[in-house]
Design an enzyme around this catalytic site. Structure first.
Site, PDB file in Angstrom:
ATOM      1  N   GLU A  70       0.824  -1.206   0.000  1.00 44.30           N
ATOM      2  CA  GLU A  70       0.000   0.000   0.000  1.00 44.30           C
ATOM      3  C   GLU A  70       0.860   1.259   0.000  1.00 44.30           C
ATOM      4  O   GLU A  70       0.635   2.165  -0.802  1.00 44.30           O
ATOM      5  CB  GLU A  70      -0.930   0.007   1.224  1.00 44.30           C
ATOM      6  CG  GLU A  70      -1.712   1.302   1.324  1.00 44.30           C
ATOM      7  CD  GLU A  70      -2.849   1.270   2.309  1.00 44.30           C
ATOM      8  OE1 GLU A  70      -2.828   0.454   3.235  1.00 44.30           O
ATOM      9  OE2 GLU A  70      -3.773   2.089   2.126  1.00 44.30           O
ATOM     10  N   ASP A  90      -0.780  -5.117   2.941  1.00 43.85           N
ATOM     11  CA  ASP A  90      -1.314  -3.945   3.635  1.00 43.85           C
ATOM     12  C   ASP A  90      -0.735  -3.942   5.042  1.00 43.85           C
ATOM     13  O   ASP A  90      -1.090  -4.792   5.860  1.00 43.85           O
ATOM     14  CB  ASP A  90      -2.852  -3.992   3.670  1.00 43.85           C
ATOM     15  CG  ASP A  90      -3.432  -2.653   4.096  1.00 43.85           C
ATOM     16  OD1 ASP A  90      -2.694  -1.846   4.691  1.00 43.85           O
ATOM     17  OD2 ASP A  90      -4.630  -2.421   3.831  1.00 43.85           O
ATOM     18  N   ASP A  93      -4.157  -2.243   7.943  1.00 45.67           N
ATOM     19  CA  ASP A  93      -5.492  -2.089   7.355  1.00 45.67           C
ATOM     20  C   ASP A  93      -6.413  -1.614   8.464  1.00 45.67           C
ATOM     21  O   ASP A  93      -6.581  -2.299   9.482  1.00 45.67           O
ATOM     22  CB  ASP A  93      -6.008  -3.396   6.755  1.00 45.67           C
ATOM     23  CG  ASP A  93      -7.392  -3.165   6.170  1.00 45.67           C
ATOM     24  OD1 ASP A  93      -7.542  -2.181   5.427  1.00 45.67           O
ATOM     25  OD2 ASP A  93      -8.327  -3.916   6.512  1.00 45.67           O
ATOM     26  N   ASP A 220      -6.259  -4.879   0.146  1.00 52.12           N
ATOM     27  CA  ASP A 220      -7.363  -5.137   1.091  1.00 52.12           C
ATOM     28  C   ASP A 220      -8.069  -6.459   0.768  1.00 52.12           C
ATOM     29  O   ASP A 220      -8.742  -7.024   1.634  1.00 52.12           O
ATOM     30  CB  ASP A 220      -8.422  -4.027   1.012  1.00 52.12           C
ATOM     31  CG  ASP A 220      -7.881  -2.662   1.384  1.00 52.12           C
ATOM     32  OD1 ASP A 220      -7.223  -2.565   2.424  1.00 52.12           O
ATOM     33  OD2 ASP A 220      -8.128  -1.700   0.627  1.00 52.12           O
TER      34      ASP A 220
HETATM   35  C1  IPD Z   1      -8.877   0.929   4.167  1.00 57.23           C
HETATM   36  C2  IPD Z   1      -9.793   0.407   5.237  1.00 57.23           C
HETATM   37  C3  IPD Z   1     -11.142   1.067   5.083  1.00 57.23           C
HETATM   38  C4  IPD Z   1     -11.742   0.836   3.708  1.00 57.23           C
HETATM   39  C5  IPD Z   1     -10.777   1.262   2.630  1.00 57.23           C
HETATM   40  C6  IPD Z   1      -9.436   0.575   2.821  1.00 57.23           C
HETATM   41  P1  IPD Z   1      -6.336   1.217   4.953  1.00 57.23           P
HETATM   42  O1  IPD Z   1      -7.594   0.406   4.278  1.00 57.23           O
HETATM   43  O2  IPD Z   1      -9.923  -0.991   5.169  1.00 57.23           O
HETATM   44  O3  IPD Z   1     -12.021   0.589   6.055  1.00 57.23           O
HETATM   45  O4  IPD Z   1     -12.930   1.564   3.564  1.00 57.23           O
HETATM   46  O5  IPD Z   1     -11.301   0.968   1.361  1.00 57.23           O
HETATM   47  O6  IPD Z   1      -8.541   0.975   1.786  1.00 57.23           O
HETATM   48  O7  IPD Z   1      -6.138   2.467   4.145  1.00 57.23           O
HETATM   49  O8  IPD Z   1      -6.731   1.520   6.351  1.00 57.23           O
HETATM   50  O9  IPD Z   1      -5.219   0.254   4.802  1.00 57.23           O
END
Ligand code: IPD
Length: 277
Positions: A70, A90, A93, A220
């Site tokens: 990420e 990730d 997350d 994710d």
């Molecule tokens: C996010 C989280 C969030 C979701 C986003 C993700 P991150 O990941 O899981 O709940 O709504 O689409 O990208 O940025 O916290 O690694």
């Protein structure tokens, strides 16, 4: 070859546990928060440090492998899946949860070869739950075999989703419209916990019947998709076709019937693709 992926899975588990430890330490320290694509797409120094730890550990062991992370992607590295063995990572997350010390935060490590997912590891940093799945070998939570819910009747379903980073009025109208559509089915309930990977793990565990989202990323979905599939569930595109890891869309469910129902109800939100430059 199959055996070497088993070794990779071993290393992934050990690395996820170490990364999780780092997250637990960092959550108690002062956080430096900034934003990426939108003001609500958050990143902290911890995200970057944890990703560095994960990638440097894996790269040392597997120098020929590729990495999609990420924070590396945010820093401009290409996010393209090739046939080479590729780790999809990730580091934190649920970054917004992390920022608020809301205890739903995970490390997610997926692994694909020839564009096929081979295993996934998701570590819930605060309660120490470890989810793993390996293609053809099942999915597990702390070593106990996972099974999805076999419920076919959507009116008895608990459904999870996440909001995504875009908050413009049109996106919010469609997002809320989709939720209204499902709530008025009526389903038993809809939940938003702030971590796509941990929400998807609830589907793998049978604690929720389904998950859908527009706007998530390949890191994710990768590990979680394999874990759900190995727990007997289905993970598809919001159009009803096969999952496309780079499409930023997903519907996952214990049963095909519930997945199909959700597909029919959803109106699309356009987020572009992860592999677009
Ligand atoms: C996010 C989280 C969030 C979701 C986003 C993700 P991150 O990941 O899981 O709940 O709504 O689409 O990208 O940025 O916290 O690694």
């Amino acid at each position: 070859e199959a055996e070497s992926w088993a070794e990779c899975l071993d290393v992934a588990v050990r690395t996820a546990l170490r990364a999780g430890q780092m997250v637990r330490v960092s959550v108690m320290q002062e956080k430096r928060v900034s934003s990426k694509s939108t003001p609500t797409d958050l990143v902290t120094e911890a995200d970057q440090h944890v990703e560095e730890l994960i990638i440097s550990t894996l790269r040392e062991k597997f120098p020929s492998h590729r990495f999609i992370g990420e924070e590396s992607s945010a820093a401009g590295e290409k996010c393209v899946l090739t046939d080479n063995p590729t780790w999809i990572i990730d580091p934190i997350d649920g970054t917004c949860n992390f920022v608020h010390s809301f205890p739903m935060v995970a490390v997610s490590i997926g692994f694909a070869v020839k564009k096929q997912l081979e295993f996934g590891v998701i570590y819930h940093c605060f309660d120490g739950t470890l989810y793993t799945g390996r293609r053809g070998h099942g999915a597990f939570c702390n070593g106990v075999r996972l099974h999805v819910s076999k419920e076919k009747d959507v009116s008895k379903a608990l459904i999870l989703t996440e909001i995504g980073a875009k908050r413009d009025p049109h996106t919010l109208d469609v997002f809320l419209g989709n939720m209204k559509q499902l709530l008025s089915t009526p389903v038993h309930g809809v939940r938003i916990i702030g971590s796509s990977t941990l929400a998807l793990c609830q589907v793998a565990s049978g604690a929720a019947e389904a998950y859908y989202q527009y706007g998530l990323h390949c890191w994710d979905i990768a590990a979680a998709a394999l874990i759900i599939t190995e727990a007997g569930g289905c993970v598809i595109d919001t159009t009803g076709g096969p999952l496309d890891l780079m499409s930023r869309r997903v519907v996952a469910a214990g049963s095909q019937e519930i997945a199909d129902y959700i597909v029919q109800q959803l109106k699309p939100i356009s987020y572009g693709r992860d592999d677009d430059d």
